[in-house]
Design a protein around this motif. Structure first.
Motif, PDB file in Angstrom:
ATOM      1  N   ARG A   1      -3.606   3.252  -1.993  1.00 11.29           N
ATOM      2  CA  ARG A   1      -3.908   2.668  -2.872  1.00 11.29           C
ATOM      3  C   ARG A   1      -2.973   1.206  -2.731  1.00 11.29           C
ATOM      4  NH1 ARG A   1      -4.219   7.533  -7.802  1.00 11.29           N
ATOM      5  NH2 ARG A   1      -6.552   7.431  -6.916  1.00 11.29           N
ATOM      6  N   GLU A   2      -2.848   0.446  -3.571  1.00 13.41           N
ATOM      7  CA  GLU A   2      -2.161  -0.778  -3.590  1.00 13.41           C
ATOM      8  C   GLU A   2      -1.307  -0.458  -4.830  1.00 13.41           C
ATOM      9  OE1 GLU A   2      -2.270  -3.530  -2.077  1.00 13.41           O
ATOM     10  OE2 GLU A   2      -3.434  -3.357  -0.670  1.00 13.41           O
TER      11      GLU A   2
ATOM     12  N   TRP B   1       0.512   5.977  -0.307  1.00 17.00           N
ATOM     13  CA  TRP B   1      -0.349   6.829   0.017  1.00 17.00           C
ATOM     14  C   TRP B   1      -0.680   7.393  -1.944  1.00 17.00           C
ATOM     15  CZ3 TRP B   1      -4.472   7.746   2.244  1.00 17.00           C
ATOM     16  CH2 TRP B   1      -4.745   7.519   3.991  1.00 17.00           C
ATOM     17  N   HIS B   2      -1.002   8.564  -2.339  1.00 15.78           N
ATOM     18  CA  HIS B   2      -0.948   9.095  -3.064  1.00 15.78           C
ATOM     19  C   HIS B   2      -1.658  10.715  -2.902  1.00 15.78           C
ATOM     20  CE1 HIS B   2      -0.457   5.840  -6.749  1.00 15.78           C
ATOM     21  NE2 HIS B   2      -0.069   5.205  -5.276  1.00 15.78           N
TER      22      HIS B   2
ATOM     23  N   ARG C   1       0.888  -1.558  -0.337  1.00 14.78           N
ATOM     24  CA  ARG C   1      -0.234   0.049   0.185  1.00 14.78           C
ATOM     25  C   ARG C   1       1.107   0.874  -0.007  1.00 14.78           C
ATOM     26  NH1 ARG C   1      -3.520  -1.089   5.101  1.00 14.78           N
ATOM     27  NH2 ARG C   1      -1.855  -2.046   5.598  1.00 14.78           N
TER      28      ARG C   1
ATOM     29  N   ALA D   1      -5.527   9.708  -1.425  1.00 20.48           N
ATOM     30  CA  ALA D   1      -6.170   8.003  -1.364  1.00 20.48           C
ATOM     31  C   ALA D   1      -5.036   7.553  -1.119  1.00 20.48           C
ATOM     32  CB  ALA D   1      -6.873   7.758  -2.899  1.00 20.48           C
TER      33      ALA D   1
ATOM     34  N   ASP E   1      -1.552  11.320  -8.442  1.00 15.45           N
ATOM     35  CA  ASP E   1      -2.319   9.905  -8.676  1.00 15.45           C
ATOM     36  C   ASP E   1      -0.548   9.265  -8.459  1.00 15.45           C
ATOM     37  OD1 ASP E   1      -4.792  10.261  -8.911  1.00 15.45           O
ATOM     38  OD2 ASP E   1      -4.419  10.990 -10.825  1.00 15.45           O
TER      39      ASP E   1
END
Length: 339
Positions: free
Chosen positions: A29-30, A11-12, A9, A27, A71
């Motif tokens: 994200r994986e 963080w974006h 995981r 977010a 992102d």
């Protein structure tokens, strides 16, 4: 070689904050994990840092550090354990300090990773008292502010990772008086009882200028600024002729959407012949060895104290960051991942 997981995981940043950041600006994200390339190592992060400067990197503006990309994983200081290596000098099991925080697993270049020893100091200390905040305090006081024995020193944000170390170093180096400001009565007691400040006040209890005048009736020689705004204005008013200001941070202004009202007395810089200098810790890497030796010695001897606020779990990293911006931490804010 350890078994490499397929995903981890991270963080974006998904939206650029307007004013105070919100949880929905981020977010978790994986992301896929692969074998390290030549000269690289794969690190499982154990601890990561959240710091005030990260707020500035969330804005799409030209600055001393490039903005975080939307992102994409954010960056920051982290300490972890090497689980796979394709780099000379880094072996599986080594602990390293690097800049690939905000994620569970980081692929790092051997050139940008620094080996650290958990036997010398606890791993989180390399992100705080013996890390970037510590070197900031050391260089900002001794080199940028040209501190000398007998100086009276005022530190804003004095219960934070940088400010608490500034005040203690000043005392250890022979300051005549050390004054700190903090945002709660508990933090004020900590400054006085544990860190050895001569005077401290809660800036929420009244105008900073009035409280500083009472705490420093004879004026100050050095102001170490972590806050800006009203604090900077008050300090300019109390500085003696040829006083020095190190501008390390201005956390009071990081989330505002309107220009700050203070300081309104900058003209006093002329008559008092003040020296005001901004600082970036990256300019002072040459002090690293001296810093490790001197501050590390003070810690081992019990002469320099530090606190950490530890939030557990990568999923809580944004909460830790937002809490740090609100001043909910005492000392260095650290995010601990599962070991």
């Amino acid at each position: 070689m350890s078994v490499i997981p397929t995903t981890g995981r991270e963080w974006h940043l998904v939206a650029r904050p307007q004013g105070w950041p919100k949880p929905e600006d981020f977010a978790l994200r994986e992301a896929p994990i692969s074998e390290p390339g030549p000269g690289q190592a794969l690190v499982r992060n154990l601890y990561m840092s959240v710091d005030p400067y990260m707020r500035g990197r969330m804005n799409d503006v030209k600055s001393y550090a490039p903005p975080f990309q939307l992102d994409q994983p954010m960056e920051g200081g982290a300490v972890g354990k090497v689980i796979a290596s394709n780099a000379e000098g880094l072996s599986v099991g080594d602990h390293v300090l690097h800049f690939g925080g905000w994620r569970e697993y980081a692929t790092v270049s051997a050139k940008s990773a620094v080996k650290v020893d958990p036997e010398v100091a606890p791993l989180p200390a390399y992100l705080g008292v013996l890390g970037m905040p510590g070197l900031t305090a050391y260089a900002g006081l001794l080199e940028v502010a040209s501190f000398k024995e007998g100086d009276a020193v005022f530190v804003s944000g004095a219960a934070g990772a940088v400010g608490s170390e500034v005040g203690q170093i000043a005392k250890l180096k022979g300051a005549s008086r050390v004054i700190g400001s903090a945002g709660s009565d508990d933090k004020v007691r900590l400054l006085l009882d544990e860190y050895g400040f001569d005077a401290a006040f809660n800036y929420k209890n009244g105008p900073v200028a009035e409280q500083l005048k009472e705490a420093a009736p004879d004026g100050i020689d050095v102001y170490f600024d972590n806050v800006g705004g009203e604090h900077l204005e008050a300090a300019i008013g109390r500085l003696k002729v040829h006083g020095r200001i190190t501008v390390c941070g201005m956390i009071s202004q990081y989330n505002v959407t309107e220009p700050p009202a203070a300081p309104r007395n900058l003209a006093m810089v002329i008559g008092k012949r003040l020296r005001m200098q901004g600082m970036l810790v990256g300019d002072h890497q040459a002090l690293q060895g001296q810093f490790f030796e001197e501050v590390g010695g003070w810690i081992r001897e019990g002469k320099l104290h530090y606190r950490e606020t530890v939030i557990k779990g990568v999923e809580n990293a944004v909460d830790a960051f937002l809490g740090m911006l609100r001043g909910e931490n005492t000392g260095k804010m650290i995010v601990a991942f599962e070991d």
